[in-house]
Write an enzyme that holds these catalytic residues in place. Structure first.
Site, PDB file in Angstrom:
ATOM      1  N   HIS A   1       0.825  -1.165   0.050  1.00 11.84           N
ATOM      2  CA  HIS A   1       0.053   0.062  -0.056  1.00 11.84           C
ATOM      3  C   HIS A   1       0.908   1.264   0.014  1.00 11.84           C
ATOM      4  CE1 HIS A   1      -3.884  -1.711   1.533  1.00 11.84           C
ATOM      5  NE2 HIS A   1      -3.779  -2.414   0.273  1.00 11.84           N
TER       6      HIS A   1
ATOM      7  N   TYR B   1       4.404  -9.355  -6.778  1.00  8.01           N
ATOM      8  CA  TYR B   1       4.018  -9.288  -5.328  1.00  8.01           C
ATOM      9  C   TYR B   1       2.396  -9.595  -5.188  1.00  8.01           C
ATOM     10  CZ  TYR B   1       8.115  -7.685  -2.985  1.00  8.01           C
ATOM     11  OH  TYR B   1       9.222  -7.677  -2.271  1.00  8.01           O
TER      12      TYR B   1
ATOM     13  N   HIS C   1      -1.847 -13.065  -2.703  1.00  7.80           N
ATOM     14  CA  HIS C   1      -2.951 -13.160  -1.997  1.00  7.80           C
ATOM     15  C   HIS C   1      -3.122 -14.415  -1.293  1.00  7.80           C
ATOM     16  CE1 HIS C   1      -4.348  -9.791  -4.727  1.00  7.80           C
ATOM     17  NE2 HIS C   1      -4.582  -9.378  -3.224  1.00  7.80           N
TER      18      HIS C   1
END
Length: 621
Positions: free
Chosen positions: A162, A388, A391
């Site tokens: 994030h 990346y 999940h």
């Protein structure tokens, strides 16, 4: 005579530079040959390290492709009192010669040549059907744990992602995914929003995409990139951040966040880390204010952000990464990235006595070394984003335990921990118990048949239903990230010739063959999950190639980790704070009651100790 001497000196320097370049190129080719014939992971550590250094040189020369220059922010840098010695809100003016480099709105770069980065045609983008792949190859039948890690490791990488990038999505002209008759998806056909196009595309070449976060490692996930959020988060004095009784930004601050974007992915795991490093920012402010009472509130904020960001980068480099790629060679390599070959203890003593005797980061580590972009303006890349996609680390079920005696206090499904339920969970369970629960639990393994069910049937805040596994596959295809075998070729790895070679498992190979027919059609994400991993690795060796290149680049290109990683910028106390702290010390500073759970645990992202009731500990003592 003077001119001749200068010309001679310049000629000698050029010859020396050329000689070093040729030597490095030859060494890189030797490293590539050894890697392809033997494999770096099978070599003794010293030789393996040398091979990885050679591979990194090869990747730097062949796998960096520039994004176009970023926009120069009008009116100067956004949100900094002194951009020469502080990070700006939008990431501008990190590179003073190219103020827009890496800032919000910049294009993603590439690690593959432009001719290999065109999006797939509309027809090929849906072949094989991404929803069918989600259901048959990714659906979690039973939870496969990554037993060497704890759940904080899963939360951490989302916390960092994030900070690094966000593409966003647009509802216009969605991808239309056909569904089989037996597919239970309630909306027919499935529609997937597209990645927003570049608002200022170039005249030719493959499409480009821009970031909604700065490309720099600047802790923007905490501090914010929008004026409304960044301003609302600031406390009125002392440079601090506003934190309420639950440990989060007050409700009126949260109201400034756009829950239809990245903020809508907030959950309890992220809440723990946001709270922890907001507390750390305020602790740094208190410390700096005590040491330097003349600093203004803005100066305290700027210095604390620098220190906090550097500490997060250090934790990712020397704590998180060695936990998820726990091969002895890569553990050493990551510590060399930060501390250099001289090491954590000898390095500082050596520098105090002799200074930084070499500009090479190999001896002293990247922090404090000269800034370098290796000839290509800095940005994160679409290939970096693709590898990346992790999940499967997220479980579907969560068990909360009491720190006092390890007894189970609650069990929850993933939706119970989502953004709209975070405050309810924090009200029910003390944050120290939540940290302990995450430290005790395992994340999922990055493997096929291990994608969280709740993320395949996920209700967003606006009520939209999505299958994140389907979206992961479409994102790579629409952004021109090559499929698995082509990706390997472009990163100088041998392409696989059979499904059995790819998976090392005949049953899994049969499943892939049923979907793909041709091994060259295998999606990158599927190949990364299916590929056998090196010893100690939580993700694939193919994904590791991008990491070899980009992990050092994120540090080497950032002047606040290189030329401006010094006392004049950070203060003496700030530099000492970065040097003396890590994930363990941060956890124990704010939650000292976690000490027994962490006692003797080599890495805070590895499983923690089982809590022993106090009466038993006292009797044993």
């Amino acid at each position: 005579m003077v001119t001749t001497a200068r010309q001679t000196s310049a000629f000698v320097a050029a010859v020396w530079s050329r000689s070093r370049s040729l030597t490095a190129t030859l060494a890189a080719r030797v490293a590539q040959y050894i890697d392809q014939t033997v494999g770096w992971a099978r070599l003794p550590k010293a030789i393996g390290l040398a091979v990885l250094i050679g591979l990194r040189h090869q990747l730097r020369t062949s796998n960096l492709y520039a994004a176009e220059p970023g926009p120069i922010p009008p009116g100067g840098p956004a949100g900094a009192g002194n951009y020469l010695g502080a990070r700006t809100r939008d990431g501008s003016y990190n590179d003073l010669g190219d103020p827009g480099m890496g800032s919000v709105g910049c294009r993603f770069g590439r690690n593959v040549p432009p001719e290999h980065s065109y999006p797939e045609s509309d027809q090929r983008l849906l072949d094989p059907n991404p929803r069918l792949i989600s259901r048959t190859l990714l659906t979690r039948d039973s939870f496969q744990p990554a037993t060497t890690l704890n759940l904080l490791a899963a939360a951490w990488i989302q916390f960092e992602v994030h900070d690094w990038f966000a593409h966003g999505s647009v509802a216009t002209r969605p991808w239309v995914v056909p569904l089989r008759d037996d597919d239970p998806w309630p909306q027919r056909p499935m529609r997937v929003e597209r990645t927003p196009p570049d608002p200022h595309p170039g005249p030719a070449g493959p499409p480009t995409f821009v970031t909604q976060e700065s490309h720099w490692w600047d802790a923007s996930q905490i501090y914010g990139t929008t004026p409304a959020f960044a301003s609302a988060l600031r406390a009125p004095d002392g440079g601090k951040l506003r934190i309420d009784e639950s440990g989060l930004p007050p409700a009126e601050v949260e109201a400034t966040a756009d829950l239809t974007g990245t903020a809508g992915n907030f959950w309890v795991g992220l809440a723990l880390l946001h709270s922890l490093f907001m507390r750390e920012h305020n602790a740094i402010c208190d410390h700096l204010a005590q040491k330097y009472p003349y600093l203004t509130g803005q100066q305290l904020y700027d210095k604390a952000r620098l220190v906090n960001s550097a500490l997060m980068a250090k934790i990712h480099t020397v704590d998180w990464t060695p936990a998820i790629i726990a091969h002895p060679t890569t553990v050493t390599a990551m510590r060399v990235n930060w501390f250099g070959l001289l090491g954590e203890k000898l390095g500082p003593r050596f520098r105090r006595s002799f200074g930084r005797v070499s500009s090479s980061p190999l001896l002293h580590g990247i922090p404090g070394s000269p800034t370098t972009h290796h000839g290509v303006p800095y940005s994160l890349t679409e290939e970096f984003v693709a590898v990346y996609r992790m999940h499967p680390l997220i479980p579907d079920e969560f068990t909360f335990r009491a720190l006092a005696d390890d007894h189970v206090t609650a069990r929850h499904e993933l939706p119970d921990l989502s953004v709209l339920n975070v405050r309810a969970r924090l009200t029910e369970t003390p944050m120290s118990d939540l940290f302990y629960s995450f430290g005790r639990a395992h994340p999922g393994a990055l493997s096929l048949h291990n994608f969280p069910r709740h993320l395949q049937h996920m209700h967003r805040v606006d009520g939209t239903l999505i299958d994140l596994a389907t979206i992961d596959l479409i994102r790579c295809r629409e952004r021109g990230v090559p499929r698995y075998n082509e990706f390997r070729k472009l990163f100088r790895l041998k392409p696989v010739t059979t499904f059995e070679e790819l998976t090392g498992d005949t049953a899994l190979a049969a499943e892939l063959r049923e979907i793909y027919d041709d091994v060259d059609l295998v999606d990158l994400v599927i190949g990364l999950y299916a590929e056998p991993k090196p010893p100690g690795f939580g993700f694939s060796d193919t994904a590791f190639r991008v990491f070899i290149l980009m992990a050092t680049r994120r540090l080497e290109s950032d002047r606040f980790f290189t030329t401006d990683f010094r006392e004049e910028t950070y203060t003496v106390a700030g530099m000492k704070w970065v040097r003396d702290n890590d994930m363990r010390s941060v956890l124990l500073r704010h939650f000292p009651e976690l000490s027994p759970a962490l006692a003797g645990v080599a890495n805070p992202f590895a499983p923690w100790n089982v809590a022993v009731p106090f009466r038993i500990r006292k009797a044993s003592a």
